[in-house]
Design a protein around this motif. Structure first.
Motif, PDB file in Angstrom:
ATOM      1  N   TYR A   1       1.982  -8.281   9.796  1.00  7.65           N
ATOM      2  CA  TYR A   1       2.777  -8.674   8.777  1.00  7.65           C
ATOM      3  C   TYR A   1       2.851  -6.936   9.785  1.00  7.65           C
ATOM      4  CZ  TYR A   1      -0.085  -6.427   5.577  1.00  7.65           C
ATOM      5  OH  TYR A   1      -1.500  -5.424   5.303  1.00  7.65           O
ATOM      6  N   PRO A   2       3.770  -6.504  10.665  1.00  5.29           N
ATOM      7  CA  PRO A   2       4.066  -4.982  11.274  1.00  5.29           C
ATOM      8  C   PRO A   2       3.271  -3.719  10.007  1.00  5.29           C
ATOM      9  CG  PRO A   2       6.023  -6.292  10.689  1.00  5.29           C
ATOM     10  CD  PRO A   2       5.547  -6.646  10.251  1.00  5.29           C
TER      11      PRO A   2
ATOM     12  N   TYR B   1       5.643   3.189   1.155  1.00 10.78           N
ATOM     13  CA  TYR B   1       5.188   2.098   1.427  1.00 10.78           C
ATOM     14  C   TYR B   1       4.841   2.325   3.086  1.00 10.78           C
ATOM     15  CZ  TYR B   1       6.405   0.286  -2.624  1.00 10.78           C
ATOM     16  OH  TYR B   1       7.230   0.183  -4.257  1.00 10.78           O
ATOM     17  N   PHE B   2       3.746   2.392   3.313  1.00 16.08           N
ATOM     18  CA  PHE B   2       3.790   1.865   4.691  1.00 16.08           C
ATOM     19  C   PHE B   2       2.900   0.446   5.021  1.00 16.08           C
ATOM     20  CE2 PHE B   2      -0.980   3.969   3.019  1.00 16.08           C
ATOM     21  CZ  PHE B   2      -1.860   2.830   3.893  1.00 16.08           C
ATOM     22  N   ALA B   3       2.428  -0.376   4.120  1.00 12.19           N
ATOM     23  CA  ALA B   3       2.102  -1.709   4.771  1.00 12.19           C
ATOM     24  C   ALA B   3       3.596  -2.497   4.133  1.00 12.19           C
ATOM     25  CB  ALA B   3       1.509  -2.066   4.548  1.00 12.19           C
ATOM     26  N   GLU B   4       4.362  -3.472   4.462  1.00 14.79           N
ATOM     27  CA  GLU B   4       5.006  -4.522   3.882  1.00 14.79           C
ATOM     28  C   GLU B   4       4.015  -5.399   3.671  1.00 14.79           C
ATOM     29  OE1 GLU B   4       8.340  -5.958   5.979  1.00 14.79           O
ATOM     30  OE2 GLU B   4       8.651  -3.250   5.339  1.00 14.79           O
TER      31      GLU B   4
ATOM     32  N   LYS C   1       3.169  -0.090   9.431  1.00 21.41           N
ATOM     33  CA  LYS C   1       4.153   1.272   9.670  1.00 21.41           C
ATOM     34  C   LYS C   1       2.424   1.981   9.663  1.00 21.41           C
ATOM     35  CE  LYS C   1       8.158   0.454   7.356  1.00 21.41           C
ATOM     36  NZ  LYS C   1       8.404   0.699   6.164  1.00 21.41           N
TER      37      LYS C   1
ATOM     38  N   TYR D   1       0.925  -0.610   0.120  1.00 26.23           N
ATOM     39  CA  TYR D   1      -0.067   0.027   0.024  1.00 26.23           C
ATOM     40  C   TYR D   1       0.948   0.989   0.449  1.00 26.23           C
ATOM     41  CZ  TYR D   1      -3.081  -3.952   1.857  1.00 26.23           C
ATOM     42  OH  TYR D   1      -3.625  -4.863   1.695  1.00 26.23           O
TER      43      TYR D   1
ATOM     44  N   PRO E   1       2.535  -9.182   2.679  1.00 22.72           N
ATOM     45  CA  PRO E   1       1.990 -10.086   3.486  1.00 22.72           C
ATOM     46  C   PRO E   1       3.293 -11.039   2.772  1.00 22.72           C
ATOM     47  CG  PRO E   1       0.196  -9.035   2.949  1.00 22.72           C
ATOM     48  CD  PRO E   1       1.273  -8.394   2.398  1.00 22.72           C
ATOM     49  N   GLN E   2       3.853 -11.596   4.336  1.00 24.21           N
ATOM     50  CA  GLN E   2       5.180 -12.751   4.728  1.00 24.21           C
ATOM     51  C   GLN E   2       4.221 -13.553   4.754  1.00 24.21           C
ATOM     52  OE1 GLN E   2       8.431 -12.157   3.445  1.00 24.21           O
ATOM     53  NE2 GLN E   2       7.320 -10.343   2.737  1.00 24.21           N
ATOM     54  N   VAL E   3       3.564 -14.769   4.060  1.00 20.82           N
ATOM     55  CA  VAL E   3       3.409 -16.408   4.355  1.00 20.82           C
ATOM     56  C   VAL E   3       3.882 -17.390   4.162  1.00 20.82           C
ATOM     57  CG1 VAL E   3       0.868 -17.950   4.148  1.00 20.82           C
ATOM     58  CG2 VAL E   3       1.032 -15.063   3.198  1.00 20.82           C
TER      59      VAL E   3
ATOM     60  N   LEU F   1      -1.509 -28.698   0.921  1.00 21.96           N
ATOM     61  CA  LEU F   1      -1.051 -28.272   2.143  1.00 21.96           C
ATOM     62  C   LEU F   1      -0.261 -26.824   2.298  1.00 21.96           C
ATOM     63  CD1 LEU F   1       0.158 -31.865   3.210  1.00 21.96           C
ATOM     64  CD2 LEU F   1      -2.200 -30.128   4.160  1.00 21.96           C
ATOM     65  N   ARG F   2       0.164 -26.412   1.681  1.00 25.04           N
ATOM     66  CA  ARG F   2       0.922 -25.437   1.446  1.00 25.04           C
ATOM     67  C   ARG F   2       0.015 -24.212   1.523  1.00 25.04           C
ATOM     68  NH1 ARG F   2       5.469 -26.412  -0.092  1.00 25.04           N
ATOM     69  NH2 ARG F   2       5.766 -28.572  -1.946  1.00 25.04           N
ATOM     70  N   SER F   3      -1.824 -24.074   1.290  1.00 24.60           N
ATOM     71  CA  SER F   3      -2.706 -22.758   2.240  1.00 24.60           C
ATOM     72  C   SER F   3      -2.610 -23.232   2.551  1.00 24.60           C
ATOM     73  CB  SER F   3      -3.334 -23.000   1.262  1.00 24.60           C
ATOM     74  OG  SER F   3      -3.272 -22.791  -0.437  1.00 24.60           O
TER      75      SER F   3
ATOM     76  N   TRP G   1      -0.008 -14.695   8.773  1.00 29.84           N
ATOM     77  CA  TRP G   1       0.636 -13.926   8.684  1.00 29.84           C
ATOM     78  C   TRP G   1       0.196 -12.046   8.130  1.00 29.84           C
ATOM     79  CZ3 TRP G   1      -3.178 -16.822   5.785  1.00 29.84           C
ATOM     80  CH2 TRP G   1      -4.457 -15.790   5.270  1.00 29.84           C
TER      81      TRP G   1
ATOM     82  N   LYS H   1       5.079 -23.335   3.702  1.00 37.86           N
ATOM     83  CA  LYS H   1       4.975 -23.955   4.687  1.00 37.86           C
ATOM     84  C   LYS H   1       3.749 -25.241   4.568  1.00 37.86           C
ATOM     85  CE  LYS H   1       3.540 -23.463   9.214  1.00 37.86           C
ATOM     86  NZ  LYS H   1       3.331 -24.175  10.159  1.00 37.86           N
ATOM     87  N   LEU H   2       4.138 -27.018   4.608  1.00 39.85           N
ATOM     88  CA  LEU H   2       3.136 -27.431   4.804  1.00 39.85           C
ATOM     89  C   LEU H   2       1.927 -27.383   6.324  1.00 39.85           C
ATOM     90  CD1 LEU H   2       4.542 -30.471   3.195  1.00 39.85           C
ATOM     91  CD2 LEU H   2       4.032 -28.571   2.452  1.00 39.85           C
ATOM     92  N   TYR H   3       0.493 -26.831   5.650  1.00 39.79           N
ATOM     93  CA  TYR H   3       0.345 -25.921   6.914  1.00 39.79           C
ATOM     94  C   TYR H   3       0.138 -27.341   7.432  1.00 39.79           C
ATOM     95  CZ  TYR H   3       1.100 -22.230   6.753  1.00 39.79           C
ATOM     96  OH  TYR H   3       1.759 -20.376   6.177  1.00 39.79           O
TER      97      TYR H   3
ATOM     98  N   GLU I   1       1.856   8.853  -0.408  1.00 38.60           N
ATOM     99  CA  GLU I   1       2.814   9.855  -0.755  1.00 38.60           C
ATOM    100  C   GLU I   1       3.977   9.845   0.466  1.00 38.60           C
ATOM    101  OE1 GLU I   1       1.337  13.610   0.429  1.00 38.60           O
ATOM    102  OE2 GLU I   1      -0.782  12.256  -0.392  1.00 38.60           O
ATOM    103  N   PHE I   2       3.687   9.032   1.331  1.00 33.33           N
ATOM    104  CA  PHE I   2       5.074   8.799   2.421  1.00 33.33           C
ATOM    105  C   PHE I   2       5.692   7.694   2.045  1.00 33.33           C
ATOM    106  CE2 PHE I   2       1.193  11.302   4.271  1.00 33.33           C
ATOM    107  CZ  PHE I   2       2.051  12.348   4.343  1.00 33.33           C
TER     108      PHE I   2
END
Lengths: 163, 351
Positions: free
Chosen positions: B315-316, A13-16, B318, A7, A18-20, B58-60, B313, A23-25, A10-11
Motif C-alpha cells: 500500500y502507499p 493514520y500514517f498507513a492505510e 505516508k 498505524y 493493507p488492501q488485499v 484460493l482466496r489466500s 498488497w 480474488k482467486l489466486y 499523534e499525527f
C-alpha cells in the motif's frame, strides 16, 4: 491499533489498511487440477452412463435338472447359502476329499451326496458358460477351479466329436 | 477423564455408534436410506465440500517463496549442485515438479522424519546424550497405508464398472498372487489394517504424540480401520451375495438406483462407514489429499533471490519526513539546545 495495519500516532493514520485484492489466486492451475480430479472420478462411470446394466441370470435349464421332478430341484444347500458361500463349500469339499478321503456330504435336507465338483455339481449344472460364468464374469471373479477340473461342456463336446 | 481418554473415547464411540446406527437401520428395513439415499448424499457432500474448500484456499495469496529446503540453492556457476540438491531446492519448474512428485508419490518429507532420544552414554555423558536420529517407521507406515488404500479403492472399481476394466482384474490378480484361502486373500487389505493399526498405536503409545492427538486424529484412523475390517469380514467370513451387491452398486453408478433384496447387514455397515468417510472428508484433516498439491513450501521454486517478488498488497505508505517532525517541535528543540535545520522565528528576533 484497532485494525490490522492501521498505524496511528499523534499525527493521525500514517498507513492505510493493507488492501488485499479479493480474488482467486493461481486459479488457472488449481482449478485445472480440480477439473482433472473430478473427471477422474467420473471416468469409470462413463461407459455405462444412462444404460441399465442387466443383472446376470444363471441358467438352470439343463437336461439333468429338467429330468428331476419339480419338488426335487434343490441344490445341496439352501439358495441363500449357495449364493453367498458356495466357494467356501467347494473349498471344504476339496479339503475333505484330498486330506481325509471323505467323499460323502449330507445336504440341507438330510440327503447324501457324493463330494465331487465334476460328478455332482456339474452333473446338474452342465452349462458352465450359462451358469457359473454368468455371475463370475459379472462380479469380475476368476475362480481357479478350472485350472485342474474339466468343465462339463468341453467334455461333452469332446465326446460328441469322438462319436 | 484425562485429555487422551476424552479424545480417544469420543472418536471410538463415534465409530461404534455409526456401526450401531447402520445395524439398527437395516434391521428396521431402511435399505433404501442406507443403500441409495445416504451414498448419493455422501458423494454430493464430498464433491461440493471439496470444491468449496479449495475455492476458499484460493482466496489466500501466496506472494513469496518459503524456502524450507535442504540443499544448496542455485547460486554462482562454479558452485555445483547435484540432482538431490536440485530436487530439494528447485530453481525452476521442472525441478519443482520433481520435488512435488517425490513428495506426493514417495512421501519425501516423512522420509526426513527424525526422533529425539536420550542415549545412555555413562562413560562420556552423565545422564545420557540427546540425539536426533533418522526414524523411518512413520514413513513406512504411511506409505504402506496410503498405497494399500489406493489399491483397495481401485479394486472396488469392479463393482462400479461392467465389464470391469482389464487393469482392475490385473490388480486383483497381482494383489492375490499368493492364492491363499478362499476367496483368495488380497494382501492390500491386510497391509491396510496393519499399517492403520500401526499409525493408531503410534499416536497412543508415544507420549509426545498422544499429547498432541485429538479426536479429529483418532476418528479418521478408527473409521478407516473399521471400513477395512468390515470389508475383510464380509469377503472372508460373513459372506454376502456379491452379485446382489454389484447390482446395488452399479445401480447407483448408472443413476438407476434400486434396492436389491437379500444383502447381509455387514454390507450396509461397510457402505455406511464409507459414506461417513466421504461426507467427513472435506471438513477434516483428510483434506491433505488435495492440500499436498497446494503446499507452498513444496510447490514453489526457491527463486527468492533470482526473481523480484512484489507484495500484491503493498500500500502507499505516508512518510513522516524529518523536516515535518522538526517543524512540529522546532521551538521546543531550540529551547532545549538541540540542533535544528531551520531556526525558529523567535531565535531570528533575538539576533
Amino acid at each position: 491499533m484497532s485494525k490490522n495495519g492501521d498505524y496511528k500516532n499523534e499525527f493521525g493514520y500514517f498507513a492505510e489498511r493493507p488492501q488485499v485484492a479479493s480474488k482467486l489466486y493461481d486459479s488457472k492451475y488449481v482449478l485445472a487440477g480440480l477439473v482433472i480430479f473430478l473427471l477422474v472420478i467420473i471416468l469409470p462411470l462413463v461407459p455405462n452412463l444412462g444404460k441399465s446394466v442387466p443383472a446376470p441370470k444363471p441358467d438352470l435349464n439343463t437336461p439333468a435338472i429338467m429330468k428331476l421332478p419339480e419338488k426335487e430341484r434343490k441344490c445341496v444347500m439352501e439358495l441363500e447359502y449357495m449364493r453367498a458361500s458356495h466357494m467356501q463349500l467347494l473349498n471344504d469339499w476339496r479339503d475333505q476329499v484330498v486330506r481325509d478321503g471323505n467323499r460323502e456330504f449330507t445336504g440341507a435336507g438330510g440327503k447324501k451326496y457324493l463330494i465331487s465338483l465334476q460328478n455332482t455339481c456339474l452333473e446338474c449344472h452342465s452349462n458352465k458358460t450359462k451358469f457359473c460364468d454368468q455371475c463370475h464374469n459379472y462380479a469380475a471373479v476368476v475362480p481357479n477351479c478350472w485350472g485342474c477340473h474339466l468343465d462339463r461342456e468341453k467334455k461333452q463336446v469332446a465326446r460328441a466329436e469322438a462319436k | 477423564m484425562d485429555f487422551f481418554k476424552r479424545h480417544f473415547s469420543v472418536a471410538f464411540l463415534a465409530v461404534i455408534g455409526l456401526v450401531v446406527i447402520a445395524f439398527i437401520g437395516v434391521k428396521a428395513n431402511l435399505q433404501l436410506l442406507f443403500g441409495v439415499v445416504i451414498p448419493y448424499l455422501a458423494i454430493l457432500i464430498f464433491i461440493e465440500g471439496l470444491v468449496y474448500q479449495i475455492i476458499r484456499w484460493l482466496r489466500s495469496p501466496v506472494p513469496f517463496r518459503i524456502p524450507t529446503t535442504a540443499g544448496q540453492q542455485r547460486s554462482l556457476g562454479w558452485i555445483s549442485r547435484d540432482l538431490g540438491e536440485k530436487l530439494d531446492n528447485p530453481a525452476n519448474t521442472m525441478q519443482t515438479l520433481g520435488r512435488m512428485a517425490l513428495e506426493i508419490l514417495a512421501f519425501r518429507s516423512l522420509f526426513r522424519n527424525l526422533r529425539a532420544e536420550l542415549r545412555e552414554m555413562p562413560e562420556t555423558y552423565a545422564g545420557g546424550k540427546l540425539v536426533y536420529w533418522s526414524y523411518k517407521w512413520l514413513w513406512l507406515g504411511a506409505i504402506a497405508f496410503h498405497y494399500a488404500f489406493l489399491v483397495v479403492l481401485l479394486r472396488h472399481l469392479r463393482f462400479v464398472t461392467e465389464p470391469a476394466p482389464a487393469f482392475v482384474n490385473l490388480l486383483g490378480e497381482v494383489d492375490g498372487f499368493i492364492q491363499f484361502y478362499v476367496p483368495t486373500v488380497y494382501l492390500s487389505g491386510i497391509v491396510l489394517v496393519v499399517a492403520g493399526l500401526y499409525l493408531l498405536l503410534r499416536r497412543i503409545y508415544t507420549p509426545t504424540l498422544r499429547y498432541i492427538s485429538l479426536a479429529a486424529d483418532y476418528f479418521p484412523l478408527l473409521l478407516i480401520i473399521s471400513i477395512a475390517t468390515t470389508g475383510i469380514l464380509m469377503r472372508y467370513f460373513i459372506k454376502v451375495d456379491i452379485t446382489a451387491v454389484k447390482e446395488l452398486v452399479i445401480g447407483l453408478a448408472t443413476f438407476k438406483p434400486k434396492v436389491v433384496p437379500g444383502i447381509g447387514v455387514i454390507l450396509y455397515i461397510h457402505l455406511f462407514l464409507v459414506c461417513v468417510l466421504f461426507a467427513y472428508f472435506p471438513f477434516s484433516k483428510l483434506m491433505h489429499m488435495p492440500g499436498v498439491f497446494l503446499s507452498p513450501t513444496r510447490n514453489l521454486p526457491n527463486n527468492n533471490r533470482a526473481v523480484m517478488h512484489v507484495n500484491p498488497w503493498n500500500y502507499p505508505v505516508k512518510f513522516h519526513p524529518y523536516l515535518e517532525h522538526e517543524a512540529a517541535y522546532r521551538e521546543a528543540m531550540y529551547e532545549a539546545g538541540l540542533p535544528v535545520e531551520i531556526l525558529p522565528e523567535s531565535a531570528e528576533k533575538e539576533e
